[in-house]
Design an enzyme around this catalytic site. Structure first.
Site, PDB file in Angstrom:
ATOM      1  CG  HIS A 130      44.177  38.631  33.398  1.00 37.71           C
ATOM      2  ND1 HIS A 130      44.623  39.938  33.309  1.00 37.71           N
ATOM      3  CD2 HIS A 130      44.915  38.067  34.386  1.00 37.71           C
ATOM      4  CE1 HIS A 130      45.580  40.131  34.197  1.00 37.71           C
ATOM      5  NE2 HIS A 130      45.772  39.011  34.869  1.00 37.71           N
ATOM      6  CG  ASP A 160      42.843  42.340  31.569  1.00 36.41           C
ATOM      7  OD1 ASP A 160      41.929  41.521  31.815  1.00 36.41           O
ATOM      8  OD2 ASP A 160      44.018  42.180  31.955  1.00 36.41           O
ATOM      9  CB  SER A 234      46.576  40.519  37.719  1.00 35.53           C
ATOM     10  OG  SER A 234      47.710  40.222  36.957  1.00 35.53           O
TER      11      SER A 234
END
Length: 508
Positions: A130, A160, A234
């Site tokens: 992402h 992911d 992230s």
């Protein structure tokens, strides 16, 4: 008989207690001291952690990442909030209020994330999918603020994970994956990343929980940590105290957008195989069984006579022409072992199957008709789109309504009128639920008018009378519950229903 004085009696009691063996006390577990400082570990690991900067075209940004910030943002009330607001006001681009120029929708977007170098020779960087999704240009910023271009090697949206390759000849520092199965609740961990664009930020905490399912996909198996993780973290690494990567920081739970001590990381043992496949093929091949499954509850286990309590994955539907159906797996089977690995609960099965080599033939142990049976199934590759299995058309007859006493249900024959009333498929087979008694047995199981009973105790039914006959036969066998295969708007599922109220005895 001699009588003891109160003092003598007390002393005798004390002596008796002293002579008696002491009751075992709770064993004391020695506590390891907390590290005096995380400085040596942070200094060793920080050079391998990078910032990932992704430029996106306006259309891709608006369509795929509408929530991606234009620039670093600070949590409300933080010391940086005023700083960032002043900075953005001074550097407001053309087109924003107060200045002429192109509209905001026409500007290129930039998203920020973290990553870590996993292979210094191949110049490979691991991050989240992402973070790079929809990107037209990717740059990696090293710990010394050197900005280098990067190319996308491959992505796996299902977990992911994304893999990048840095375009450079300079030497790099890399870190290694560790064994996430050796990480336990209470162990110290270190998170390094770029929250809100603040590079090389280090936070420490412990593992708060394991095997978290946060409803992100079939392969959820997250490590939960209270180490501070925020936007921009992230794709960054979660380290154990040996300096090994045991997780990829991926998500946070936060009503405000800032860290509240609940962060989630992809376990390294799941990520390692994904990274290898992305490096070799640019994509991930996953094994596919072709079944719809559900959790085995205690009541379902009792209905099926399953020994040793609720375990395994109940097959609600074996897709026609899928690997499971071709291998002999049927609706109502409980998969107990797959490729010699125990299926402790439903959500274990997708990951075990996904990790199985495509094209291999594996043993599958199922619970069927009150006993274990082993089948051989050839694993296929998970398709991008899975077609729904077709079904044979059912005959149509005049509507007949039957009251299933004790179950809180009235059922009827499927007719053209009922197909239209309940929006049933033209080829729908079974017996339609007409009414559900409020507060009754069926209502507790969330059965609703328009749901269709396809099977009773793993036997196909086509008329209300067949349903009633099967129920009465089970009662005569003194069965406590029955298992119905129900088809509704959300697909097929097995539902256990009590045949008698708890505490009531069967009449002879």
């Amino acid at each position: 008989m001699r009588f003891r004085t109160p003092i003598a009696a007390t002393l005798a009691l004390i002596a008796t207690m002293a002579a008696a063996p002491m009751a075992p006390s709770l064993a004391q577990t020695p506590m390891r001291d907390a590290p005096a400082s995380f400085r040596p570990l942070a200094q060793q690991l920080t050079p391998a952690v990078v910032s990932v900067q992704v430029s996106t075209a306006p259309a891709a940004r608006n369509a795929q990442r509408p929530d991606a910030p234009d620039a670093p943002q600070a949590p409300p009330g933080s010391p940086f909030e005023e700083f960032f607001r002043d900075f953005l006001e001074r550097n407001r681009p053309p087109g924003m209020p107060g200045r002429p120029g192109p509209s905001p929708q026409q500007r290129r977007g930039t998203s920020l994330g973290s990553g870590f170098i996993i292979d210094a020779d191949e110049k490979l960087v691991v991050t989240n999918n992402h973070v790079v999704e929809g990107g037209t240009e990717i740059n990696v910023v090293l710990n010394d603020n050197t900005t280098l271009p990067a190319e996308l090697v491959g992505t796996d949206p299902r977990t992911d994970i994304a893999l990048l390759r840095i375009k450079t000849d300079r030497p790099l520092t890399a870190v290694d994956f560790g064994n996430s199965d050796d990480a336990h609740v209470g162990d110290w961990v270190l998170a390094i990343g770029n929250p809100f664009g603040l590079s090389s930020s280090v936070s420490a905490g412990i593992i708060s929980a394991r095997s978290r399912d946060i409803r992100q996909g079939l392969y959820d198996d997250f490590i939960q940590t209270d180490a501070a993780i925020n936007r921009g973290n992230s794709g960054g690494p979660l380290f154990d105290m040996n300096g090994k990567v045991i997780g990829i920081n991926t998500a946070i739970y936060s009503p405000s957008g800032g860290s509240i001590g609940i962060g989630f990381a992809i376990p390294s043992n799941l990520a390692r195989g994904i990274v290898v496949q992305l490096k070799e093929n640019g994509r991930v091949q996953r094994g596919w069984l072709g079944v719809n499954i559900q959790q085995v509850t205690d009541e379902i286990a009792e209905s099926l006579g399953l020994k040793n309590g609720s375990r395994g994955a109940l097959v609600a539907r074996a897709q026609e022409d899928g690997p499971a159906a071709k291998g002999g797996i049927r609706n109502g089977d409980v998969i107990l072992r797959f490729n010699n690995q125990d299926v402790r609960e439903m959500r274990n099965l997708p990951r075990i199957v996904a990790d199985t080599r495509v094209g291999s033939q594996v043993p599958v142990t199922v619970w069927r008709d009150g006993k274990e049976e082993t089948l051989n199934v050839t694993v296929a590759e998970l398709p991008a789109d899975q077609a729904e299995a077709s079904r044979s058309p059912a005959g149509q007859s005049r509507s007949q309504v039957v009251d299933l006493a004790g179950l809180g249900l009235k059922v009827g024959q499927i007719t053209p009128e009922l197909r239209e009333r309940f929006s049933l498929r033209p080829d729908q087979r079974g017996v339609v639920i007409m009414e559900v008694e409020p507060g009754g047995n069926a209502a507790e199981r969330d059965l609703r008018p328009g749901d269709v009973i396809v099977e009773v105790q793993q036997e196909r039914v086509n008329t209300p009378q067949e349903v009633q006959a099967r129920i009465e036969a089970l009662r005569r066998q003194n069965r406590a519950s029955t298992l119905l295969l129900i088809e509704g708007p959300q697909g097929q599922r097995f539902v256990p229903l009590r045949l008698r109220e708890e505490g009531n005895q069967r009449r002879n």
